[in-house]
Design an enzyme around this catalytic site. Structure first.
Site, PDB file in Angstrom:
ATOM      1  N   THR A 134      27.114  97.265  53.303  1.00 55.78           N
ATOM      2  CA  THR A 134      26.167  96.151  53.205  1.00 55.78           C
ATOM      3  C   THR A 134      25.616  95.992  51.794  1.00 55.78           C
ATOM      4  O   THR A 134      25.550  96.969  51.035  1.00 55.78           O
ATOM      5  CB  THR A 134      24.996  96.402  54.186  1.00 55.78           C
ATOM      6  OG1 THR A 134      23.960  95.486  53.907  1.00 55.78           O
ATOM      7  CG2 THR A 134      24.421  97.806  54.030  1.00 55.78           C
ATOM      8  N   ASP A 135      25.150  94.783  51.487  1.00 54.36           N
ATOM      9  CA  ASP A 135      24.501  94.558  50.184  1.00 54.36           C
ATOM     10  C   ASP A 135      23.097  95.175  50.149  1.00 54.36           C
ATOM     11  O   ASP A 135      22.494  95.268  49.084  1.00 54.36           O
ATOM     12  CB  ASP A 135      24.433  93.060  49.862  1.00 54.36           C
ATOM     13  CG  ASP A 135      23.608  92.239  50.863  1.00 54.36           C
ATOM     14  OD1 ASP A 135      23.219  92.777  51.928  1.00 54.36           O
ATOM     15  OD2 ASP A 135      23.364  91.049  50.574  1.00 54.36           O
ATOM     16  N   GLU A 136      22.596  95.598  51.325  1.00 54.53           N
ATOM     17  CA  GLU A 136      21.211  96.098  51.360  1.00 54.53           C
ATOM     18  C   GLU A 136      21.056  97.402  50.582  1.00 54.53           C
ATOM     19  O   GLU A 136      19.946  97.796  50.235  1.00 54.53           O
ATOM     20  CB  GLU A 136      20.732  96.250  52.815  1.00 54.53           C
ATOM     21  CG  GLU A 136      20.917  94.947  53.574  1.00 54.53           C
ATOM     22  CD  GLU A 136      20.147  94.836  54.874  1.00 54.53           C
ATOM     23  OE1 GLU A 136      19.167  95.570  55.067  1.00 54.53           O
ATOM     24  OE2 GLU A 136      20.536  93.987  55.692  1.00 54.53           O
ATOM     25  N   TYR A 159      17.701 102.097  57.346  1.00 51.43           N
ATOM     26  CA  TYR A 159      19.067 101.577  57.530  1.00 51.43           C
ATOM     27  C   TYR A 159      19.808 101.560  56.197  1.00 51.43           C
ATOM     28  O   TYR A 159      20.914 102.117  56.083  1.00 51.43           O
ATOM     29  CB  TYR A 159      19.017 100.156  58.117  1.00 51.43           C
ATOM     30  CG  TYR A 159      20.331  99.400  57.992  1.00 51.43           C
ATOM     31  CD1 TYR A 159      21.473  99.850  58.634  1.00 51.43           C
ATOM     32  CD2 TYR A 159      20.421  98.236  57.222  1.00 51.43           C
ATOM     33  CE1 TYR A 159      22.685  99.158  58.508  1.00 51.43           C
ATOM     34  CE2 TYR A 159      21.626  97.542  57.091  1.00 51.43           C
ATOM     35  CZ  TYR A 159      22.753  98.014  57.733  1.00 51.43           C
ATOM     36  OH  TYR A 159      23.951  97.345  57.605  1.00 51.43           O
ATOM     37  N   LYS A 163      23.132 103.708  54.925  1.00 48.58           N
ATOM     38  CA  LYS A 163      24.385 103.086  54.489  1.00 48.58           C
ATOM     39  C   LYS A 163      24.710 103.495  53.049  1.00 48.58           C
ATOM     40  O   LYS A 163      25.877 103.708  52.700  1.00 48.58           O
ATOM     41  CB  LYS A 163      24.297 101.559  54.597  1.00 48.58           C
ATOM     42  CG  LYS A 163      24.279 101.010  55.999  1.00 48.58           C
ATOM     43  CD  LYS A 163      25.539 101.292  56.816  1.00 48.58           C
ATOM     44  CE  LYS A 163      26.751 100.526  56.356  1.00 48.58           C
ATOM     45  NZ  LYS A 163      27.909 100.724  57.284  1.00 48.58           N
TER      46      LYS A 163
HETATM   47  P1  NAD Z   1      26.777  96.052  65.395  1.00 50.69           P
HETATM   48  O1  NAD Z   1      25.487  96.781  65.536  1.00 50.69           O
HETATM   49  O2  NAD Z   1      26.937  94.707  66.023  1.00 50.69           O
HETATM   50  O3  NAD Z   1      27.955  96.959  65.991  1.00 50.69           O
HETATM   51  C1  NAD Z   1      28.061  98.328  65.733  1.00 50.69           C
HETATM   52  C2  NAD Z   1      29.153  98.908  66.626  1.00 50.69           C
HETATM   53  O4  NAD Z   1      29.255 100.307  66.318  1.00 50.69           O
HETATM   54  C3  NAD Z   1      28.853  98.809  68.121  1.00 50.69           C
HETATM   55  O5  NAD Z   1      30.019  98.392  68.811  1.00 50.69           O
HETATM   56  C4  NAD Z   1      28.465 100.217  68.518  1.00 50.69           C
HETATM   57  O6  NAD Z   1      28.787 100.539  69.866  1.00 50.69           O
HETATM   58  C5  NAD Z   1      29.284 101.042  67.539  1.00 50.69           C
HETATM   59  N1  NAD Z   1      28.678 102.357  67.289  1.00 50.69           N
HETATM   60  C6  NAD Z   1      27.383 102.619  66.955  1.00 50.69           C
HETATM   61  N2  NAD Z   1      27.194 103.943  66.845  1.00 50.69           N
HETATM   62  C7  NAD Z   1      28.401 104.537  67.079  1.00 50.69           C
HETATM   63  C8  NAD Z   1      28.840 105.886  67.104  1.00 50.69           C
HETATM   64  N3  NAD Z   1      28.006 106.905  66.872  1.00 50.69           N
HETATM   65  N4  NAD Z   1      30.148 106.129  67.354  1.00 50.69           N
HETATM   66  C9  NAD Z   1      31.004 105.108  67.611  1.00 50.69           C
HETATM   67  N5  NAD Z   1      30.623 103.810  67.641  1.00 50.69           N
HETATM   68  C10 NAD Z   1      29.342 103.541  67.378  1.00 50.69           C
HETATM   69  O7  NAD Z   1      27.076  96.022  63.842  1.00 50.69           O
HETATM   70  P2  NAD Z   1      27.658  94.830  62.934  1.00 50.69           P
HETATM   71  O8  NAD Z   1      26.568  93.892  62.621  1.00 50.69           O
HETATM   72  O9  NAD Z   1      28.905  94.334  63.537  1.00 50.69           O
HETATM   73  O10 NAD Z   1      27.994  95.632  61.595  1.00 50.69           O
HETATM   74  C11 NAD Z   1      29.236  96.313  61.462  1.00 50.69           C
HETATM   75  C12 NAD Z   1      29.265  97.008  60.108  1.00 50.69           C
HETATM   76  O11 NAD Z   1      29.135  96.048  59.065  1.00 50.69           O
HETATM   77  C13 NAD Z   1      28.139  98.015  59.914  1.00 50.69           C
HETATM   78  O12 NAD Z   1      28.659  99.128  59.254  1.00 50.69           O
HETATM   79  C14 NAD Z   1      27.138  97.270  59.047  1.00 50.69           C
HETATM   80  O13 NAD Z   1      26.415  98.171  58.241  1.00 50.69           O
HETATM   81  C15 NAD Z   1      28.052  96.401  58.222  1.00 50.69           C
HETATM   82  N6  NAD Z   1      27.451  95.134  57.762  1.00 50.69           N
HETATM   83  C16 NAD Z   1      26.816  94.310  58.655  1.00 50.69           C
HETATM   84  C17 NAD Z   1      26.283  93.092  58.206  1.00 50.69           C
HETATM   85  C18 NAD Z   1      25.621  92.134  59.154  1.00 50.69           C
HETATM   86  O14 NAD Z   1      25.080  91.119  58.709  1.00 50.69           O
HETATM   87  N7  NAD Z   1      25.636  92.376  60.452  1.00 50.69           N
HETATM   88  C19 NAD Z   1      26.404  92.740  56.859  1.00 50.69           C
HETATM   89  C20 NAD Z   1      27.068  93.604  55.987  1.00 50.69           C
HETATM   90  C21 NAD Z   1      27.597  94.795  56.459  1.00 50.69           C
HETATM   91  P1  TYD Z   2      17.832  90.400  60.042  1.00 49.05           P
HETATM   92  O1  TYD Z   2      18.655  89.406  60.789  1.00 49.05           O
HETATM   93  O2  TYD Z   2      17.176  91.512  60.783  1.00 49.05           O
HETATM   94  O3  TYD Z   2      18.764  90.952  58.868  1.00 49.05           O
HETATM   95  P2  TYD Z   2      18.366  91.903  57.596  1.00 49.05           P
HETATM   96  O4  TYD Z   2      17.021  92.451  57.791  1.00 49.05           O
HETATM   97  O5  TYD Z   2      19.420  92.947  57.682  1.00 49.05           O
HETATM   98  O6  TYD Z   2      18.484  91.011  56.401  1.00 49.05           O
HETATM   99  O7  TYD Z   2      16.684  89.608  59.259  1.00 49.05           O
HETATM  100  C1  TYD Z   2      16.989  88.548  58.377  1.00 49.05           C
HETATM  101  C2  TYD Z   2      15.684  88.075  57.765  1.00 49.05           C
HETATM  102  O8  TYD Z   2      14.873  87.499  58.799  1.00 49.05           O
HETATM  103  C3  TYD Z   2      14.858  89.204  57.167  1.00 49.05           C
HETATM  104  O9  TYD Z   2      14.194  88.718  55.998  1.00 49.05           O
HETATM  105  C4  TYD Z   2      13.837  89.524  58.243  1.00 49.05           C
HETATM  106  C5  TYD Z   2      13.610  88.175  58.909  1.00 49.05           C
HETATM  107  N1  TYD Z   2      13.269  88.242  60.351  1.00 49.05           N
HETATM  108  C6  TYD Z   2      12.140  87.555  60.822  1.00 49.05           C
HETATM  109  O10 TYD Z   2      11.419  86.884  60.055  1.00 49.05           O
HETATM  110  N2  TYD Z   2      11.837  87.654  62.146  1.00 49.05           N
HETATM  111  C7  TYD Z   2      12.582  88.367  63.017  1.00 49.05           C
HETATM  112  O11 TYD Z   2      12.238  88.427  64.231  1.00 49.05           O
HETATM  113  C8  TYD Z   2      13.753  89.040  62.532  1.00 49.05           C
HETATM  114  C9  TYD Z   2      14.616  89.853  63.451  1.00 49.05           C
HETATM  115  C10 TYD Z   2      14.059  88.939  61.183  1.00 49.05           C
END
Ligand code: NAD
Ligand code: TYD
Length: 353
Positions: A134-136, A159, A163
């Protein structure tokens, strides 16, 4: 059938992972795709209903914390590639229970690295370990500037700290053991199958049910949004063409202040639901801020654009519209993931805000 590649995709039952599994299963019938997932609250095999019967797809119900099971799978399937997405992924949950993030994101990643190191035993030709991050990890930007691949790590939430640690371990295995690693750091994703704890699907669900839209702080926090299918196509490119031991930032060149995004969402939802303009905006409620809330994320994605020829395929307005349509069509999916445990989480997270 003998497959050209045997790839373990971790977290394939989650949001982004399900799109990556679907893309690989359909695009590469000559690859075997093994979805390793523990099926936590965020994992749902319904997300993969359309590919579960494909001959080149297999599900392995394994927790990354079970190092022996992970090792056995990599040996039994003679795995040639790993695309690692499994993680605890929600910032607010990491504030409530940080250790879960250390276990899965840090220890789980190291278990997977160890399993691959042992299985490949220095025979790295044709192998690849790809970590999706992630970019975070880069922390927060002020009003200007973009995250590049060389921006210093500065995570602020449990989080992002977990990461960041996992990214460091992956690179350390590349440097120390010569493991063929690659890492990408992506901005906020949105799209179908997104669990309704994150901003966009949570607010879609609340608008459908006429519930308050809890905007944290002043609502002026900025995120850079990318349609999940565009992230999946970038992952495909990085896996196949990314340089060994390198890093690629992935982003949509698409910054939105939360409040502007929420207003656009409200407008689109009012239109689609046949509600009078302005109806959903009345649900906006400013609530107590998230602690350690990063002010702004924005990705410079020029490296992946120039080196690998990747760019996003849809505008935000298109992607958001398609996403809303998906949630309005798939109401039973939304209902099934928002029952029971979800309500308990919602209550804890939002009760005193
Ligand atoms: P998500 O939370 O939707 O899914 C996570 C998956 O991992 C689930 O299917 C869960 O069952 C599985 N999992 C969790 N713990 C586990 C364990 N101990 N063993 C095996 N499986 C396990 O996540 P996502 O939003 O799809 O993100 C996927 C990846 O991409 C993550 O690594 C996240 O850091 C990264 N990422 C997400 C975003 C975003 O906006 N969602 C952006 C950039 C990077
Ligand atoms: P989120 O979807 O949780 O992603 P991330 O924190 O990983 O960027 O949140 C996106 C943005 O929205 C973040 O600035 C937090 C804000 N947010 C709210 O204002 N209210 C909410 O209920 C949630 C879940 C997020």
């Amino acid at each position: 059938m003998s497959y050209q590649h045997r790839i373990v995709i971790t977290g394939g039952a989650g949001f982004i992972g399900s799109h990556v599994v679907r893309l690989f299963v359909n695009k590469y019938p000559h690859y075997k795709i093994i979805n390793l997932d523990a099926l936590t609250y965020a994992g749902n095999l319904e997300n993969l209903k359309d590919v579960e019967q494909a001959p080149n797809y297999q599900f392995a119900h394994i927790n990354l914390l079970d190092a022996d099971a992970v090792q056995q799978l990599l040996v039994a399937e003679d795995v040639t590639g790993v695309i690692h997405l499994a993680a605890e992924s929600h910032v607010d949950r990491s504030i409530l229970s940080p250790l879960d993030f250390v276990y899965t994101n840090v220890i789980g990643t190291v278990n997977l690295l160890e399993a691959a190191k042992k299985r490949w035993a220095g025979q790295y030709e044709g192998k690849r370990f790809y970590h999706v991050s992630t970019d975070e990890v880069y922390g927060a930007l002020g009003d200007t500037g973009l995250f590049t691949e060389t921006t210093r790590y500065d995570p602020h939430s449990p989080y992002s700290a977990s990461k960041a640690a996992s990214d460091h371990f992956v690179r350390a295995y590349g440097d120390t053991y010569g493991m063929p690693t690659v890492v990408s750091n992506c901005s906020n994703n949105y799209g179908p199958y997104h669990f309704p704890e994150k901003l966009i699907p949570l607010f879609i669900n609340n608008i459908i049910h006429g519930k308050p839209l809890p905007v944290y702080g002043d609502g002026l926090y900025t995120r850079d949004w990318l349609y999940v299918k565009d992230h999946a196509s970038a992952i495909d490119l990085v896996f196949h063409k990314g340089r060994q031991h390198d890093t690629y930032n992935i982003g949509g060149f698409n910054e939105w202040k939360n409040i502007d995004l929420v207003k656009l969402l409200c407008q689109q939802m009012d239109e689609k639901l046949g509600r009078a303009p302005g109806t959903s905006e009345q649900l906006i409620t400013y609530v107590k801020d998230r602690p350690g809330h990063d002010r702004r994320y924005a990705i410079d994605a020029s490296k992946i654009n120039q080196e690998l020829g990747w760019s996003p395929s849809v505008t935000f307005e298109q992607g958001l519209s398609e996403t809303i349509d998906w949630y309005l069509t798939n109401t039973s999916w939304l209902e099934s993931v928002t029952s029971g445990a979800y309500m308990a989480y919602y209550e804890t997270q939002y009760k005193n805000r």
